[in-house]
Design an enzyme around this catalytic site. Structure first.
Site, PDB file in Angstrom:
ATOM      1  N   SER A  44       1.426   4.814   3.930  1.00  0.00           N
ATOM      2  CA  SER A  44       2.705   5.447   3.624  1.00  0.00           C
ATOM      3  C   SER A  44       2.503   6.844   3.064  1.00  0.00           C
ATOM      4  O   SER A  44       1.712   7.068   2.159  1.00  0.00           O
ATOM      5  CB  SER A  44       3.575   4.594   2.688  1.00  0.00           C
ATOM      6  OG  SER A  44       2.801   3.816   1.827  1.00  0.00           O
ATOM      7  N   HIS A  76       6.386   1.427   8.612  1.00  0.00           N
ATOM      8  CA  HIS A  76       5.008   1.362   9.088  1.00  0.00           C
ATOM      9  C   HIS A  76       5.057   1.310  10.609  1.00  0.00           C
ATOM     10  O   HIS A  76       5.711   0.450  11.180  1.00  0.00           O
ATOM     11  CB  HIS A  76       4.288   0.127   8.529  1.00  0.00           C
ATOM     12  CG  HIS A  76       3.992   0.221   7.058  1.00  0.00           C
ATOM     13  ND1 HIS A  76       2.816  -0.219   6.504  1.00  0.00           N
ATOM     14  CD2 HIS A  76       4.716   0.727   6.041  1.00  0.00           C
ATOM     15  CE1 HIS A  76       2.834   0.000   5.204  1.00  0.00           C
ATOM     16  NE2 HIS A  76       3.981   0.573   4.889  1.00  0.00           N
ATOM     17  N   ARG A  97      -0.968  -1.258  10.093  1.00  0.00           N
ATOM     18  CA  ARG A  97      -1.847  -1.886   9.110  1.00  0.00           C
ATOM     19  C   ARG A  97      -1.310  -3.275   8.765  1.00  0.00           C
ATOM     20  O   ARG A  97      -0.116  -3.433   8.550  1.00  0.00           O
ATOM     21  CB  ARG A  97      -1.892  -1.014   7.854  1.00  0.00           C
ATOM     22  CG  ARG A  97      -2.801  -1.540   6.763  1.00  0.00           C
ATOM     23  CD  ARG A  97      -2.786  -0.626   5.535  1.00  0.00           C
ATOM     24  NE  ARG A  97      -4.086  -0.002   5.288  1.00  0.00           N
ATOM     25  CZ  ARG A  97      -4.231   1.201   4.764  1.00  0.00           C
ATOM     26  NH1 ARG A  97      -3.202   1.931   4.443  1.00  0.00           N
ATOM     27  NH2 ARG A  97      -5.447   1.691   4.549  1.00  0.00           N
ATOM     28  N   THR A  98      -2.209  -4.239   8.758  1.00  0.00           N
ATOM     29  CA  THR A  98      -1.844  -5.569   8.268  1.00  0.00           C
ATOM     30  C   THR A  98      -2.326  -5.669   6.826  1.00  0.00           C
ATOM     31  O   THR A  98      -3.500  -5.424   6.548  1.00  0.00           O
ATOM     32  CB  THR A  98      -2.500  -6.670   9.128  1.00  0.00           C
ATOM     33  OG1 THR A  98      -2.021  -6.533  10.474  1.00  0.00           O
ATOM     34  CG2 THR A  98      -2.145  -8.050   8.610  1.00  0.00           C
ATOM     35  N   HIS A  99      -1.409  -5.956   5.931  1.00  0.00           N
ATOM     36  CA  HIS A  99      -1.771  -6.026   4.515  1.00  0.00           C
ATOM     37  C   HIS A  99      -2.240  -7.430   4.126  1.00  0.00           C
ATOM     38  O   HIS A  99      -1.778  -8.429   4.688  1.00  0.00           O
ATOM     39  CB  HIS A  99      -0.583  -5.618   3.638  1.00  0.00           C
ATOM     40  CG  HIS A  99      -0.333  -4.136   3.625  1.00  0.00           C
ATOM     41  ND1 HIS A  99       0.450  -3.516   4.561  1.00  0.00           N
ATOM     42  CD2 HIS A  99      -0.779  -3.163   2.779  1.00  0.00           C
ATOM     43  CE1 HIS A  99       0.483  -2.207   4.302  1.00  0.00           C
ATOM     44  NE2 HIS A  99      -0.254  -1.963   3.231  1.00  0.00           N
ATOM     45  N   GLU A 198       2.067  -4.240 -10.344  1.00  0.00           N
ATOM     46  CA  GLU A 198       1.397  -4.788 -11.505  1.00  0.00           C
ATOM     47  C   GLU A 198       2.345  -4.892 -12.698  1.00  0.00           C
ATOM     48  O   GLU A 198       3.331  -4.165 -12.796  1.00  0.00           O
ATOM     49  CB  GLU A 198       0.220  -3.888 -11.929  1.00  0.00           C
ATOM     50  CG  GLU A 198      -0.892  -3.793 -10.919  1.00  0.00           C
ATOM     51  CD  GLU A 198      -0.489  -3.034  -9.662  1.00  0.00           C
ATOM     52  OE1 GLU A 198       0.259  -2.041  -9.765  1.00  0.00           O
ATOM     53  OE2 GLU A 198      -0.905  -3.462  -8.575  1.00  0.00           O
ATOM     54  N   SER A 217      -4.187  -2.171  -0.559  1.00  0.00           N
ATOM     55  CA  SER A 217      -4.888  -2.089   0.736  1.00  0.00           C
ATOM     56  C   SER A 217      -6.284  -1.520   0.521  1.00  0.00           C
ATOM     57  O   SER A 217      -6.817  -1.544  -0.581  1.00  0.00           O
ATOM     58  CB  SER A 217      -4.091  -1.197   1.700  1.00  0.00           C
ATOM     59  OG  SER A 217      -4.083   0.144   1.244  1.00  0.00           O
ATOM     60  N   ASN A 240       3.809   7.093  -7.314  1.00  0.00           N
ATOM     61  CA  ASN A 240       4.457   6.674  -8.566  1.00  0.00           C
ATOM     62  C   ASN A 240       3.382   6.510  -9.635  1.00  0.00           C
ATOM     63  O   ASN A 240       2.221   6.256  -9.320  1.00  0.00           O
ATOM     64  CB  ASN A 240       5.173   5.334  -8.372  1.00  0.00           C
ATOM     65  CG  ASN A 240       4.225   4.227  -7.910  1.00  0.00           C
ATOM     66  OD1 ASN A 240       3.912   4.122  -6.716  1.00  0.00           O
ATOM     67  ND2 ASN A 240       3.748   3.437  -8.832  1.00  0.00           N
TER      68      ASN A 240
HETATM   69  I1  8IG Z   1       3.178   3.264  -2.929  1.00  0.00           I
HETATM   70  O1  8IG Z   1       2.045   1.104  -8.352  1.00  0.00           O
HETATM   71  C1  8IG Z   1       2.399   2.007  -4.245  1.00  0.00           C
HETATM   72  N1  8IG Z   1       1.656   0.983  -3.864  1.00  0.00           N
HETATM   73  N2  8IG Z   1      -0.434  -2.263  -6.489  1.00  0.00           N
HETATM   74  N3  8IG Z   1       0.834  -0.561  -7.435  1.00  0.00           N
HETATM   75  C2  8IG Z   1       0.313  -1.178  -6.336  1.00  0.00           C
HETATM   76  N4  8IG Z   1       0.539  -0.746  -5.106  1.00  0.00           N
HETATM   77  C3  8IG Z   1       1.299   0.357  -4.971  1.00  0.00           C
HETATM   78  C4  8IG Z   1       1.851   1.031  -6.045  1.00  0.00           C
HETATM   79  C5  8IG Z   1       1.600   0.553  -7.355  1.00  0.00           C
HETATM   80  N5  8IG Z   1       2.551   2.078  -5.566  1.00  0.00           N
END
Ligand code: 8IG
Length: 277
Positions: A44, A76, A97-99, A198, A217, A240
């Site tokens: 992304s 995606h 992408r496969t997560h 988290e 990922s 973020n």
């Molecule tokens: I975009 O703050 C994105 N992906 N684990 N934590 C996790 N994955 C993310 C985050 C995040 N922001």
């Protein structure tokens, strides 16, 4: 066209490397391109780089290639693109992408990497959107991945396959990225299972363990790339601040917006790095 309901990777007795070889053969048939030199997985925020690195000569629906699955997430792109670089080299761009959090198993997560290796790629560029633990990383900051903490408690390696992960995120490629963008910061990427973000306590745990970037990922894919003998370059777009680093709660919409806003800048950056390879 093989829109089969079952993915061959889901047969636990199947050989994932044979399926990757078959996928690479299907790519050759569809494109006429015998050999790809580098591969990029665009996460992304990074998708526009595909339009900047060179001339796309073929776009293939990932679902037409053995072992690939439909993308689970809107935004995606489920395509594979073959791109002719100005240098004459060939890039394979993986927009599908496969997560790990999709729960389809690690084989599906790393299949695109193994397919890229089977297609000849010796450099694997893994990109993602992620949360930042360093509070000076404002949303939109690209960061080089210097190392990782794999907190999935899983591995793409099966059986007694012992692979050295020293210099997994190749110093050579990080140096090269720094020649293009000396200001690029580096950090240790922490792969959590997700798909929840988290808790603030988990972010503090990741920080205490030496982590700087949190995401869902890349680490498992990097291990598979190393197993395949590829050099890995990892780049995160910080969309973020990780939970609790900023008092604001995380919102998927804001994460998407930050990615969109940063996309032209970081895509151009990635294109300049690729031009040096
Ligand atoms: I975009 O703050 C994105 N992906 N684990 N934590 C996790 N994955 C993310 C985050 C995040 N922001």
């Amino acid at each position: 066209m093989s829109h089969t309901a079952v993915n061959p990777l889901d047969d636990e007795h199947a050989d994932p490397f044979a399926i990757a070889a078959q996928a690479a053969e299907q790519l050759r048939d569809a494109t006429g391109v015998e050999h790809h030199d580098i591969a990029l997985t665009l996460g992304s925020g990074w998708a526009k780089a595909a339009d900047l690195i060179g001339e796309t000569t073929h776009t293939i629906a990932a679902t037409d290639i053995a072992g690939f699955s439909k993308p689970a997430l809107e935004g995606h792109v489920g395509t594979l693109r073959s791109i002719l670089l100005p240098s004459g080299k060939r890039a394979l761009v993986i927009g599908a992408r496969t997560h790990y959090y999709e729960n389809h198993g690690v084989r599906r997560v790393v299949h695109s990497v193994r397919t890229a290796a089977a297609a000849g790629a010796s450099v694997m560029i893994l990109t993602n959107g992620a949360g930042g633990i360093k509070d000076h990383w404002v949303p939109g900051t690209p960061v080089l991945i210097s190392d990782h903490l794999n907190l999935t408690a899983n591995s793409p390696l099966e059986g007694a396959t012992f692979i050295d992960l020293t210099d997994l995120y190749a110093q050579r490629l990080r140096d090269l990225a720094h020649t293009v963008a000396p200001e690029l910061d580096e950090g240790v990427y922490v792969q959590f299972r997700g798909p929840h973000y988290e808790t603030p306590a988990e972010v503090q745990m990741a920080k205490a363990m030496g982590g700087h970037i949190v995401g869902m990922s890349t680490a498992l894919e990097a291990i598979a790339a190393r197993q395949a003998g590829m050099e890995v370059l990892g780049l995160s777009l910080i969309t973020n601040l990780a939970a609790g680093i900023s008092p604001e709660p995380l919102s998927h919409a804001e994460v998407i917006d930050a990615g969109k806003a940063a996309e032209p800048v970081i895509s151009a950056l990635l294109a300049r790095i690729v031009a040096q390879l």
